[in-house]
Design a protein around this motif. Structure first.
Motif, PDB file in Angstrom:
ATOM      1  N   PRO A 105      56.592  41.209  41.645  1.00 34.98           N
ATOM      2  CA  PRO A 105      57.040  42.587  41.340  1.00 34.98           C
ATOM      3  C   PRO A 105      56.131  43.504  41.387  1.00 34.98           C
ATOM      4  O   PRO A 105      54.781  43.280  41.096  1.00 34.98           O
ATOM      5  N   ARG A 106      56.473  45.074  41.612  1.00 29.41           N
ATOM      6  CA  ARG A 106      55.801  45.848  41.470  1.00 29.41           C
ATOM      7  C   ARG A 106      56.116  46.935  40.514  1.00 29.41           C
ATOM      8  O   ARG A 106      57.395  46.922  40.133  1.00 29.41           O
ATOM      9  N   GLY A 107      55.243  47.841  40.244  1.00 28.18           N
ATOM     10  CA  GLY A 107      55.443  48.950  39.238  1.00 28.18           C
ATOM     11  C   GLY A 107      55.300  49.050  37.825  1.00 28.18           C
ATOM     12  O   GLY A 107      55.186  49.812  36.995  1.00 28.18           O
ATOM     13  N   ARG A 108      55.370  47.672  37.405  1.00 26.05           N
ATOM     14  CA  ARG A 108      55.130  47.352  35.756  1.00 26.05           C
ATOM     15  C   ARG A 108      53.872  46.641  35.542  1.00 26.05           C
ATOM     16  O   ARG A 108      53.833  45.541  36.279  1.00 26.05           O
ATOM     17  N   ALA A 109      52.987  47.040  34.733  1.00 25.12           N
ATOM     18  CA  ALA A 109      51.937  46.307  34.316  1.00 25.12           C
ATOM     19  C   ALA A 109      52.163  44.768  33.756  1.00 25.12           C
ATOM     20  O   ALA A 109      53.214  44.703  33.046  1.00 25.12           O
ATOM     21  N   HIS A 110      51.632  43.939  34.071  1.00 22.65           N
ATOM     22  CA  HIS A 110      51.731  42.193  33.579  1.00 22.65           C
ATOM     23  C   HIS A 110      50.343  41.571  33.759  1.00 22.65           C
ATOM     24  O   HIS A 110      49.585  41.923  34.554  1.00 22.65           O
ATOM     25  N   GLU A 111      50.637  40.567  33.442  1.00 18.58           N
ATOM     26  CA  GLU A 111      49.574  39.521  33.426  1.00 18.58           C
ATOM     27  C   GLU A 111      50.310  38.456  34.041  1.00 18.58           C
ATOM     28  O   GLU A 111      51.178  37.997  33.891  1.00 18.58           O
ATOM     29  N   TYR A 112      49.352  38.135  35.188  1.00 14.70           N
ATOM     30  CA  TYR A 112      49.583  37.103  36.346  1.00 14.70           C
ATOM     31  C   TYR A 112      49.232  35.781  35.907  1.00 14.70           C
ATOM     32  O   TYR A 112      47.920  35.625  36.081  1.00 14.70           O
ATOM     33  N   LEU A 113      49.841  34.810  35.755  1.00 16.81           N
ATOM     34  CA  LEU A 113      49.286  33.461  35.794  1.00 16.81           C
ATOM     35  C   LEU A 113      49.266  32.973  37.037  1.00 16.81           C
ATOM     36  O   LEU A 113      50.130  32.610  37.612  1.00 16.81           O
ATOM     37  N   TRP A 114      48.227  32.955  37.817  1.00 12.61           N
ATOM     38  CA  TRP A 114      48.072  32.748  39.166  1.00 12.61           C
ATOM     39  C   TRP A 114      48.046  31.168  39.241  1.00 12.61           C
ATOM     40  O   TRP A 114      48.811  30.754  40.270  1.00 12.61           O
ATOM     41  N   MET A 115      47.332  30.656  38.390  1.00  8.01           N
ATOM     42  CA  MET A 115      47.452  28.924  38.598  1.00  8.01           C
ATOM     43  C   MET A 115      47.151  28.294  37.275  1.00  8.01           C
ATOM     44  O   MET A 115      46.313  28.921  36.558  1.00  8.01           O
ATOM     45  N   ILE A 116      47.815  27.146  37.003  1.00  7.20           N
ATOM     46  CA  ILE A 116      47.432  26.511  35.730  1.00  7.20           C
ATOM     47  C   ILE A 116      47.375  25.162  36.106  1.00  7.20           C
ATOM     48  O   ILE A 116      48.314  24.377  36.939  1.00  7.20           O
ATOM     49  N   ALA A 117      46.350  24.436  35.745  1.00  5.75           N
ATOM     50  CA  ALA A 117      46.005  23.237  36.296  1.00  5.75           C
ATOM     51  C   ALA A 117      45.705  22.132  35.018  1.00  5.75           C
ATOM     52  O   ALA A 117      44.843  22.399  34.143  1.00  5.75           O
ATOM     53  N   VAL A 118      46.244  21.026  35.053  1.00  3.37           N
ATOM     54  CA  VAL A 118      45.984  19.928  33.887  1.00  3.37           C
ATOM     55  C   VAL A 118      45.537  18.488  34.842  1.00  3.37           C
ATOM     56  O   VAL A 118      46.365  18.151  35.779  1.00  3.37           O
ATOM     57  N   GLU A 119      44.406  17.970  34.357  1.00  2.00           N
ATOM     58  CA  GLU A 119      44.484  16.670  35.027  1.00  2.00           C
ATOM     59  C   GLU A 119      45.780  15.879  34.836  1.00  2.00           C
ATOM     60  O   GLU A 119      46.174  15.696  34.017  1.00  2.00           O
ATOM     61  N   PRO A 120      45.917  15.040  36.049  1.00  2.00           N
ATOM     62  CA  PRO A 120      46.950  14.213  36.260  1.00  2.00           C
ATOM     63  C   PRO A 120      47.196  13.429  34.815  1.00  2.00           C
ATOM     64  O   PRO A 120      48.370  13.083  34.260  1.00  2.00           O
TER      65      PRO A 120
END
Length: 203
Positions: free
Chosen positions: A119-134
């Motif tokens: 999405p464009r136009g509105r400021a936001h925090e982008y959770l690009w990646m989240i990783a947890v050991e299997p």
């Protein structure tokens, strides 16, 4: 007892790359980008390293003190702020492909598809990646990593965004207040990713 979380630094780069490589090696999207397992094992860490470098340079990474989970975030400005900032980023998906796996068009393709859906136009925090050991998945570490940022978004009246790469993670994000944004990103002959948006929650 709560989960101890800290902001990652450049000294944590190798640990972050190792964690993301381990956590996403068998992810459906990684399997689509690198369908040949032997090639994936050789190349996947290089892609994760590129992601870590971007996050450390342009955003931030939070990680648990024991290094078993981490989240990469980028702050995306609103339309006016973005227009005021000059950038020479060039063609980022093509540059990433050239740096990581030049003969693999899927590295570039997924970057273009996720960028088009963002999405464009509105400021936001982008959770690009989240990783947890299997071995540690299912213990609530991902939620613990996300909660402080989402709480800040709620206080500041700011939105958050992410792409879920599996039905399981989609369900987790829905419980945290995210809803699907637009249609899913269907990778050609591959899995579906779900763009998800979260408006600040009142309280």
């Amino acid at each position: 007892m709560g989960v101890a979380i800290r902001r990652a630094t450049e000294d944590d780069r190798a640990a972050l790359v190792r964690l993301l490589d381990l956590a996403f090696m068998d992810d459906p999207v990684s399997g689509w980008v690198f369908p040949d397992l032997a090639h994936r094992r050789r190349t996947h860490a290089g892609l994760m390293a590129a992601f870590v470098d971007i996050a450390l340079a342009q955003g931030w990474a939070d990680m648990t003190e024991d290094g078993t989970a981490a989240a990469l975030w980028l702050s995306v400005p609103g339309a006016e702020a973005a227009a005021a900032v000059k950038t020479d980023a060039g063609d980022a998906p093509a540059q990433l492909r050239a740096a990581v796996d030049p003969d693999n068009e899927r590295v570039e393709k997924i970057g273009r598809l996720t960028s088009a859906a963002h999405p464009r136009g509105r400021a936001h925090e982008y959770l690009w990646m989240i990783a947890v050991e299997p071995a540690r998945q299912g213990e609530g570490l991902g939620t613990a990593l996300m909660t402080p940022v989402l709480d800040r978004c709620d206080r500041d009246g700011e939105a958050a965004y992410l792409e879920a790469s599996s039905a399981r993670s989609r369900g987790l994000y829905e419980r945290l207040g995210f809803t699907c944004h637009g249609s899913g990103i269907t990778l050609p002959d591959g899995p579906t990713m779900w763009p998800m948006w979260r408006d600040p929650q009142g309280g």
